[in-house]
Write an enzyme that holds these catalytic residues in place. Structure first.
Site, PDB file in Angstrom:
ATOM      1  N   SER A   1       0.860  -1.156  -0.317  1.00 47.55           N
ATOM      2  CA  SER A   1      -0.042   0.095  -0.463  1.00 47.55           C
ATOM      3  C   SER A   1       0.663   0.825   0.059  1.00 47.55           C
ATOM      4  O   SER A   1       1.887   1.229   0.214  1.00 47.55           O
ATOM      5  CB  SER A   1      -0.412  -0.051   1.059  1.00 47.55           C
ATOM      6  OG  SER A   1      -0.470  -0.118   2.605  1.00 47.55           O
ATOM      7  N   CYS A   2      -0.332   2.466   0.136  1.00 45.54           N
ATOM      8  CA  CYS A   2       0.615   3.519  -0.041  1.00 45.54           C
ATOM      9  C   CYS A   2      -0.246   4.861  -0.120  1.00 45.54           C
ATOM     10  O   CYS A   2      -0.715   4.370   0.928  1.00 45.54           O
ATOM     11  CB  CYS A   2       1.712   3.786  -1.552  1.00 45.54           C
ATOM     12  SG  CYS A   2       0.606   4.179  -2.723  1.00 45.54           S
ATOM     13  N   LEU A   3      -0.217   6.125  -0.559  1.00 44.72           N
ATOM     14  CA  LEU A   3      -1.000   6.500  -0.169  1.00 44.72           C
ATOM     15  C   LEU A   3      -2.087   6.749  -1.019  1.00 44.72           C
ATOM     16  O   LEU A   3      -2.894   6.262  -0.424  1.00 44.72           O
ATOM     17  CB  LEU A   3      -0.401   8.260  -0.356  1.00 44.72           C
ATOM     18  CG  LEU A   3      -1.550   9.726  -0.608  1.00 44.72           C
ATOM     19  CD1 LEU A   3      -1.658   9.646   1.282  1.00 44.72           C
ATOM     20  CD2 LEU A   3      -0.403  10.812  -0.941  1.00 44.72           C
TER      21      LEU A   3
ATOM     22  N   PHE B   1      -4.050   5.130   2.151  1.00 46.17           N
ATOM     23  CA  PHE B   1      -4.064   5.295   3.626  1.00 46.17           C
ATOM     24  C   PHE B   1      -4.639   6.209   3.062  1.00 46.17           C
ATOM     25  O   PHE B   1      -5.479   6.469   4.304  1.00 46.17           O
ATOM     26  CB  PHE B   1      -2.623   6.243   3.755  1.00 46.17           C
ATOM     27  CG  PHE B   1      -2.596   6.402   5.208  1.00 46.17           C
ATOM     28  CD1 PHE B   1      -2.366   6.370   6.141  1.00 46.17           C
ATOM     29  CD2 PHE B   1      -2.407   8.403   5.219  1.00 46.17           C
ATOM     30  CE1 PHE B   1      -2.541   6.571   7.570  1.00 46.17           C
ATOM     31  CE2 PHE B   1      -2.652   8.587   6.232  1.00 46.17           C
ATOM     32  CZ  PHE B   1      -3.098   7.745   7.342  1.00 46.17           C
TER      33      PHE B   1
ATOM     34  N   GLY C   1      -2.165   4.361  -4.054  1.00 43.65           N
ATOM     35  CA  GLY C   1      -2.212   3.684  -5.017  1.00 43.65           C
ATOM     36  C   GLY C   1      -1.356   3.255  -6.446  1.00 43.65           C
ATOM     37  O   GLY C   1      -1.334   2.511  -7.255  1.00 43.65           O
TER      38      GLY C   1
END
Length: 165
Positions: A124-126, A153, A128
């Site tokens: 995961s990241c902020l 996130f 995608g």
């Protein structure tokens, strides 16, 4: 220019991996699962029924199992905004090197058991973009049960608060 060493940690080594993956696969959509021109067998190698991207509820359910959740945002983002509970942080620029580390070194650096190539891993990241790149990197290294939480996130905090340090 870069001290003659490897350009992995904090450098641009991930760009080389990205370019190699891009050239080999014809684009990120092939590594991430079904899409225009996707290779059919790719999605079958993913965990949780082959879904290349998880929803909030799917991630929540998967976290009850033995899955490694890697957040590929930068450390300052984690420090400032928090993280999804039970995730570990390996910034995208370090990921290719981290996934090839000696298991003892990985455990020392990330306080987590090194995943095998057949272990379930979620990125995961902020929002995608970086997790999709991470997914491609991991697949290019032979990891077969990888997925991404494309909402990242930003999506998680719509449902529950982040974990703060």
């Amino acid at each position: 220019m870069f001290g003659g060493g490897l350009m992995g940690v904090g450098g641009w080594g991930w760009r080389r991996a990205a370019q190699a993956l891009w050239a080999a696969s014809g684009g990120w959509w092939r590594a991430a699962g079904p899409g225009p021109g996707a290779v059919g067998a790719t999605s079958r190698s993913l965990c949780a029924g082959g879904a290349p991207s998880l929803s909030y509820q799917e991630l929540k359910d998967l976290k009850k199992t033995d899955v490694l959740h890697i957040d590929v945002r930068e450390r300052w983002e984690i420090d400032r905004f928090g993280k999804i509970p039970a995730s570990i942080n390996i910034p995208l620029g370090e990921l290719v090197e981290a996934l090839q580390m000696d298991p003892t070194e990985f455990k020392e650096q990330y306080n987590q058991k090194m995943p095998s190539k057949s272990d379930p891993v979620v990125f995961s990241c902020l929002a995608g973009t970086r997790s999709k790149q991470a997914l491609g990197f991991a697949m290019s290294l032979g990891f077969s049960r990888v997925q991404q939480y494309a909402g990242g996130f930003e999506d998680w905090v719509k449902y529950e608060p982040p974990e703060k340090k």
